[in-house]
Scaffold this active site. Structure first.
Site, short mmCIF file in Angstrom:
data_model
loop_
_atom_site.label_atom_id
_atom_site.label_comp_id
_atom_site.label_asym_id
_atom_site.label_seq_id
_atom_site.Cartn_x
_atom_site.Cartn_y
_atom_site.Cartn_z
N GLY A 46 73.30 -26.34 121.79
CA GLY A 46 73.26 -24.93 121.42
C GLY A 46 73.81 -24.74 120.03
O GLY A 46 74.65 -25.53 119.58
N GLN A 51 77.16 -20.75 112.57
CA GLN A 51 77.65 -22.12 112.42
C GLN A 51 77.02 -22.83 111.23
O GLN A 51 77.54 -23.86 110.77
CB GLN A 51 77.40 -22.94 113.70
CG GLN A 51 78.26 -22.45 114.87
CD GLN A 51 77.98 -23.26 116.11
OE1 GLN A 51 77.04 -22.96 116.83
NE2 GLN A 51 78.76 -24.29 116.35
N CYS A 94 81.89 -28.19 121.10
CA CYS A 94 81.31 -27.27 120.12
C CYS A 94 81.09 -28.04 118.84
O CYS A 94 81.97 -28.79 118.41
CB CYS A 94 82.28 -26.10 119.88
SG CYS A 94 81.67 -24.93 118.65
N LEU A 95 79.93 -27.86 118.23
CA LEU A 95 79.63 -28.58 116.98
C LEU A 95 80.59 -28.17 115.86
O LEU A 95 80.76 -28.91 114.90
CB LEU A 95 78.18 -28.34 116.56
CG LEU A 95 77.14 -28.91 117.53
CD1 LEU A 95 75.74 -28.50 117.11
CD2 LEU A 95 77.25 -30.42 117.64
N HIS A 136 78.96 -19.16 125.49
CA HIS A 136 79.64 -19.86 124.40
C HIS A 136 79.02 -19.46 123.05
O HIS A 136 79.74 -19.14 122.09
CB HIS A 136 79.51 -21.37 124.64
CG HIS A 136 80.02 -22.24 123.54
ND1 HIS A 136 81.04 -23.16 123.72
CD2 HIS A 136 79.64 -22.37 122.23
CE1 HIS A 136 81.26 -23.78 122.57
NE2 HIS A 136 80.42 -23.32 121.65
N GLU A 137 77.70 -19.43 122.99
CA GLU A 137 77.03 -19.09 121.73
C GLU A 137 77.22 -17.61 121.38
O GLU A 137 77.39 -17.26 120.20
CB GLU A 137 75.53 -19.43 121.78
CG GLU A 137 75.21 -20.91 122.02
CD GLU A 137 75.91 -21.85 121.06
OE1 GLU A 137 76.23 -21.45 119.94
OE2 GLU A 137 76.16 -23.00 121.46
N HIS A 140 80.32 -17.06 119.58
CA HIS A 140 80.21 -17.34 118.13
C HIS A 140 79.75 -16.09 117.38
O HIS A 140 80.23 -15.82 116.27
CB HIS A 140 79.18 -18.45 117.86
CG HIS A 140 79.71 -19.84 118.06
ND1 HIS A 140 80.75 -20.35 117.32
CD2 HIS A 140 79.33 -20.84 118.89
CE1 HIS A 140 80.99 -21.60 117.69
NE2 HIS A 140 80.14 -21.93 118.65
NI NI Z 1 80.03 -23.77 119.66
#
Ligand code: NI
Length: 173
Positions: A46, A51, A94-95, A136-137, A140
């Site tokens: 995701g 990001q 998470c990236l 989660h996204e 962000h």
């Molecule tokens: Ni994330």
């Protein structure tokens, strides 16, 4: 299609509240293509536009390592309409928080309204890993990271580790 740089914490851009998409134009289509490329090359399941430094309400998801029942998803201007009382616990990564994994509890099911890539309004129910990943996204988009669900102490431990890792990485270049 371009693989863009993923912003990692701590970084003030990750705290920005993303703005809704108004025009379904070519810029948006390019953004979505680049987000998929960036997510696949990371690799991740995701990614939110912020990001890669774009403060727009755009999310791409592709749950490739579980039962991939829905394929790639593009969620534009997503709004959670309903959340289940029942919770589910997943170990989240998470990236933007490399190599950090923490169990987070969230509603097991959500009903979401969003625009797809074609600009159609879709209302859809998601459960389990899809529900977790989408929540989660969406965090962000509100300038929130999964560590914001933890106590200040636990959050700071993780953020300090990441700052240190980055300093060490820089020193070795
Ligand atoms: Ni994330």
């Amino acid at each position: 299609m371009v693989v863009r740089t993923i912003i990692t914490a701590p970084d003030s851009r990750l705290k920005i509240k993303s703005k809704p998409i108004i025009d379904m134009d070519d810029t948006l289509q390019t953004l979505v293509d680049d987000m998929f490329d960036t997510m696949y090359s990371a690799p991740g399941i995701g990614l939110s536009a912020i990001q890669i430094g774009v403060p727009k309400r755009v999310i791409v998801i592709h749950i490739t390592h579980e039962k991939d029942v829905l394929g790639p998803l593009v969620l534009i201007n997503p709004v959670v309409l309903v959340t289940s009382e029942e919770k589910a616990m997943y170990e989240e990564g998470c990236l933007s928080l490399p190599n950090q994994f923490v169990e987070i509890e969230r509603p097991r099911e959500i009903t979401l309204s969003y625009l797809n890539r074609e600009g159609d309004t879709v209302e859809q129910k998601f459960s389990d890993i899809y529900s977790t990943c989408i929540q989660h996204e969406i965090d962000h988009l509100h300038g929130k990271l999964f560590v914001d669900h933890l106590s200040v102490v636990r959050r700071n431990i993780i953020l300090r580790k990441l700052s240190k890792a980055r300093r060490v990485a820089r020193a070795t270049v």
